[in-house]
Scaffold this active site. Structure first.
Site, mmCIF file in Angstrom:
data_model
loop_
_atom_site.group_PDB
_atom_site.id
_atom_site.type_symbol
_atom_site.label_atom_id
_atom_site.label_comp_id
_atom_site.label_asym_id
_atom_site.label_seq_id
_atom_site.Cartn_x
_atom_site.Cartn_y
_atom_site.Cartn_z
ATOM 1 C CG ASP A 7 -1.832 1.206 1.251
ATOM 2 O OD1 ASP A 7 -2.306 1.628 0.177
ATOM 3 O OD2 ASP A 7 -2.071 1.739 2.350
ATOM 4 C CD GLU A 67 -5.304 0.228 -2.608
ATOM 5 O OE1 GLU A 67 -6.022 -0.308 -1.757
ATOM 6 O OE2 GLU A 67 -5.195 1.450 -2.722
ATOM 7 C CG ASP A 139 -0.721 3.399 5.999
ATOM 8 O OD1 ASP A 139 -1.489 3.811 5.111
ATOM 9 O OD2 ASP A 139 -0.315 4.126 6.925
#
Length: 156
Positions: A7, A67, A139
């Site tokens: 992330d 992502e 996170d």
């Protein structure tokens, strides 16, 4: 198979490693690579790169997942996110690690069942899917969700 979920963020990059055996998932490790907000950009990016490189060296994942970049209303925020992603992808590339990229909505759908899930719903599902895992922070939770989604979305 070990999957490293990522992330990326300039302020705090999350990471999570899971083991996948058939349909079974197991938590291996997770953490965060925070940067100093007042440090120069190059120093922050180097810190992210080194942190993720160390995770790869310590856990030897078979592949990684991150992502995709999403466009913020603030162009500067999008640019900073893209630079952090670049540091993360470079750390993976330098070690020959392939990286699958998934949209945030697809990650949420794969983990929770709906692409509109909020962070609390994602974290609740992580407790179900990875029982007993001590998660280092929001996170790291997001990174574990990316790894789980990758396990469901990409076979092999």
């Amino acid at each position: 198979m070990l999957i490293l979920g990522l992330d990326p963020s300039l302020s705090c990059t999350g990471w999570g490693v899971i083991r996948v055996e058939g349909s079974r998932l197991a938590h291996i490790a997770n953490g965060q690579v925070p940067t100093k907000p007042k440090a120069p950009m190059a120093e922050r990016l180097d810190h992210i790169y080194a942190g993720i490189a160390a995770v790869i060296a310590a856990h030897a994942p078979d592949r990684a997942a991150a992502e995709e970049v999403f466009a913020n209303k603030n162009a500067q925020s999008t640019l900073k996110l893209a630079q952090a992603r670049g540091a993360v992808l470079a750390a993976c590339g330098a070690r020959g690690l392939s990286v699958n990229e998934h949209a945030a909505r697809l990650v949420k759908k794969a983990v929770v069942g709906t692409g509109a899930a909020d962070k609390n719903q994602v974290q609740a599902m992580l407790k179900v899917l990875l029982p007993g895992a001590q998660i280092a922070g929001a996170d790291a939770a997001d990174a574990l969700a990316v790894a789980i989604a990758d396990a469901h979305l990409v076979r092999g």
